[in-house]
Design a protein around this motif. Structure first.
Motif, PDB file in Angstrom:
ATOM      1  N   ARG A 105      -2.634 -54.850 -12.889  1.00  0.00           N
ATOM      2  CA  ARG A 105      -3.696 -54.395 -11.986  1.00  0.00           C
ATOM      3  C   ARG A 105      -3.185 -53.933 -10.625  1.00  0.00           C
ATOM      4  O   ARG A 105      -3.919 -53.895  -9.643  1.00  0.00           O
ATOM      5  CB  ARG A 105      -4.755 -55.493 -11.828  1.00  0.00           C
ATOM      6  N   GLU A 106      -1.925 -53.535 -10.596  1.00  0.00           N
ATOM      7  CA  GLU A 106      -1.331 -52.908  -9.409  1.00  0.00           C
ATOM      8  C   GLU A 106      -1.450 -53.781  -8.167  1.00  0.00           C
ATOM      9  O   GLU A 106      -1.857 -53.334  -7.100  1.00  0.00           O
ATOM     10  CB  GLU A 106      -1.950 -51.523  -9.164  1.00  0.00           C
ATOM     11  N   GLY A 107      -1.069 -55.054  -8.331  1.00  0.00           N
ATOM     12  CA  GLY A 107      -1.063 -55.945  -7.179  1.00  0.00           C
ATOM     13  C   GLY A 107       0.235 -55.922  -6.422  1.00  0.00           C
ATOM     14  O   GLY A 107       0.352 -56.526  -5.350  1.00  0.00           O
ATOM     15  N   GLY A 108       1.249 -55.239  -6.967  1.00  0.00           N
ATOM     16  CA  GLY A 108       2.538 -55.225  -6.297  1.00  0.00           C
ATOM     17  C   GLY A 108       3.489 -54.228  -6.915  1.00  0.00           C
ATOM     18  O   GLY A 108       3.558 -53.066  -6.526  1.00  0.00           O
ATOM     19  N   ARG A 109       4.217 -54.683  -7.956  1.00  0.00           N
ATOM     20  CA  ARG A 109       5.318 -53.895  -8.503  1.00  0.00           C
ATOM     21  C   ARG A 109       4.863 -52.575  -9.117  1.00  0.00           C
ATOM     22  O   ARG A 109       5.601 -51.581  -9.070  1.00  0.00           O
ATOM     23  CB  ARG A 109       6.067 -54.735  -9.548  1.00  0.00           C
ATOM     24  N   ARG A 110       3.674 -52.536  -9.674  1.00  0.00           N
ATOM     25  CA  ARG A 110       3.213 -51.306 -10.325  1.00  0.00           C
ATOM     26  C   ARG A 110       3.148 -50.131  -9.355  1.00  0.00           C
ATOM     27  O   ARG A 110       3.270 -48.970  -9.764  1.00  0.00           O
ATOM     28  CB  ARG A 110       1.854 -51.537 -10.983  1.00  0.00           C
ATOM     29  N   ALA A 111       2.971 -50.421  -8.080  1.00  0.00           N
ATOM     30  CA  ALA A 111       2.906 -49.343  -7.086  1.00  0.00           C
ATOM     31  C   ALA A 111       4.194 -48.534  -7.029  1.00  0.00           C
ATOM     32  O   ALA A 111       4.203 -47.407  -6.510  1.00  0.00           O
ATOM     33  CB  ALA A 111       2.578 -49.918  -5.705  1.00  0.00           C
ATOM     34  N   GLY A 148      13.243 -41.357   3.645  1.00  0.00           N
ATOM     35  CA  GLY A 148      14.156 -42.477   3.465  1.00  0.00           C
ATOM     36  C   GLY A 148      15.468 -42.266   4.196  1.00  0.00           C
ATOM     37  O   GLY A 148      16.027 -43.204   4.788  1.00  0.00           O
ATOM     38  N   PHE A 149      15.961 -41.034   4.185  1.00  0.00           N
ATOM     39  CA  PHE A 149      17.192 -40.708   4.929  1.00  0.00           C
ATOM     40  C   PHE A 149      16.969 -40.855   6.434  1.00  0.00           C
ATOM     41  O   PHE A 149      17.784 -41.457   7.143  1.00  0.00           O
ATOM     42  CB  PHE A 149      17.632 -39.285   4.596  1.00  0.00           C
ATOM     43  N   PHE A 201       4.479 -46.111   1.994  1.00  0.00           N
ATOM     44  CA  PHE A 201       5.271 -45.237   1.131  1.00  0.00           C
ATOM     45  C   PHE A 201       6.059 -46.064   0.134  1.00  0.00           C
ATOM     46  O   PHE A 201       6.407 -47.212   0.407  1.00  0.00           O
ATOM     47  CB  PHE A 201       6.267 -44.412   1.966  1.00  0.00           C
ATOM     48  N   VAL A 202       6.333 -45.461  -1.008  1.00  0.00           N
ATOM     49  CA  VAL A 202       7.347 -45.984  -1.911  1.00  0.00           C
ATOM     50  C   VAL A 202       8.632 -45.255  -1.542  1.00  0.00           C
ATOM     51  O   VAL A 202       8.681 -44.026  -1.580  1.00  0.00           O
ATOM     52  CB  VAL A 202       6.979 -45.742  -3.386  1.00  0.00           C
ATOM     53  N   LEU A 203       9.654 -46.021  -1.147  1.00  0.00           N
ATOM     54  CA  LEU A 203      10.879 -45.413  -0.618  1.00  0.00           C
ATOM     55  C   LEU A 203      12.107 -45.950  -1.328  1.00  0.00           C
ATOM     56  O   LEU A 203      12.170 -47.128  -1.697  1.00  0.00           O
ATOM     57  CB  LEU A 203      10.995 -45.679   0.886  1.00  0.00           C
ATOM     58  N   ASP A 204      13.080 -45.085  -1.493  1.00  0.00           N
ATOM     59  CA  ASP A 204      14.360 -45.465  -2.061  1.00  0.00           C
ATOM     60  C   ASP A 204      15.168 -46.224  -1.006  1.00  0.00           C
ATOM     61  O   ASP A 204      14.926 -46.096   0.201  1.00  0.00           O
ATOM     62  CB  ASP A 204      15.119 -44.204  -2.496  1.00  0.00           C
ATOM     63  N   GLU A 210      11.234 -49.293  -3.452  1.00  0.00           N
ATOM     64  CA  GLU A 210      10.323 -50.380  -3.121  1.00  0.00           C
ATOM     65  C   GLU A 210       9.150 -49.852  -2.319  1.00  0.00           C
ATOM     66  O   GLU A 210       9.206 -48.772  -1.729  1.00  0.00           O
ATOM     67  CB  GLU A 210      11.039 -51.479  -2.336  1.00  0.00           C
ATOM     68  N   VAL A 211       8.066 -50.633  -2.290  1.00  0.00           N
ATOM     69  CA  VAL A 211       6.885 -50.290  -1.500  1.00  0.00           C
ATOM     70  C   VAL A 211       7.116 -50.761  -0.071  1.00  0.00           C
ATOM     71  O   VAL A 211       7.474 -51.913   0.167  1.00  0.00           O
ATOM     72  CB  VAL A 211       5.617 -50.951  -2.078  1.00  0.00           C
TER      73      VAL A 211
END
Length: 229
Positions: A105-111, A148-149, A201-204, A210-211
């Motif tokens: 249910r996208e509480g964390g890692r699924r993002a 990210g850079f 953001f989801v960033l490398d 990671e979120v």
């Protein structure tokens, strides 16, 4: 919604569906204020992906799937470039299914599956969906790498890897169409469904993708200004 859910089998006939939309049980409805803001989770009884159907896709629809596929190159250490299309699709399905199983249910890692999507969703809305989803995701992946850079999370070589996958491997756009403004895109990114604490953001990074919550607006704007130039 019918009977609060009935058994359903997803038979995906597009690359975008095979590697993303058909997997994970997430159903969403777009509103004028943002993408996927109304929805539910309902797992299908099964998913069928017949690769023969891909031959029927017009080039742009195929590109939409390739844009979504591109993100999987950065979610694990897998060398997707070494795989043929069938193997690559199967691995993308495995990656998404594994992530979904750990966070339905996208509480964390699924993002993490939304890598590249913060700007992508804003671009879709800002262009009145003239920019298709996969096209927007491809551009969003490059922007996420550039951000990210700028934040010191990755080096320029890693940004170049993103460009190589998006532009060279999949022949997708790496920059937004002209005429878009920084103010509008930033405003739309604040509406992203991941955004619980400011810009999200989801960033490398050195530890992988990671979120990241509460990203300061100043570097987001600076990166975006250069990105749109």
């Amino acid at each position: 919604s019918w009977h609060r859910g009935i058994p359903v089998v997803h038979v995906s006939t597009s690359l975008l569906g095979m590697v993303d939309a058909a997997i994970g049980g997430k159903t969403g409805v777009n509103l004028a204020s943002g993408k996927n803001l109304v929805g539910a989770f309902w797992q299908p009884s099964g998913v069928v992906c017949d690769l023969d159907s891909l031959a029927s896709l017009p080039p742009r629809e195929l590109r939409c799937g390739l844009g979504e596929m591109a993100k999987y190159h950065f979610l694990t250490g897998d060398d997707l470039l070494a795989m043929d299309l069938e193997q690559r699709i199967a691995r993308c399905v495995e990656i998404k299914a594994e992530v979904v199983a750990s966070d339905e249910r996208e509480g964390g890692r699924r993002a993490l599956l939304n890598y590249g999507h913060t700007l992508a969703h804003a671009l879709e809305i800002a262009t009145d969906h003239e920019l298709a989803h996969g096209e927007a995701v491809a551009i969003g992946l490059i922007y996420a790498a550039e951000l990210g850079f700028d934040l010191g999370r990755i080096d320029r070589a890693r940004v170049d890897e993103h460009i190589a996958v998006v532009a060279k491997e999949y022949d997708l756009m790496t920059r937004p169409p002209s005429g878009l403004g920084v103010d509008e895109l930033v405003r739309l990114m604040y509406r992203d469904k991941k955004a619980l604490n400011g810009l999200t953001f989801v960033l490398d990074g050195s530890d992988g993708v990671e979120v990241v919550q509460g990203v300061d607006e100043a570097p987001v704007r600076a990166s975006l200004e250069r990105f749109l130039a």
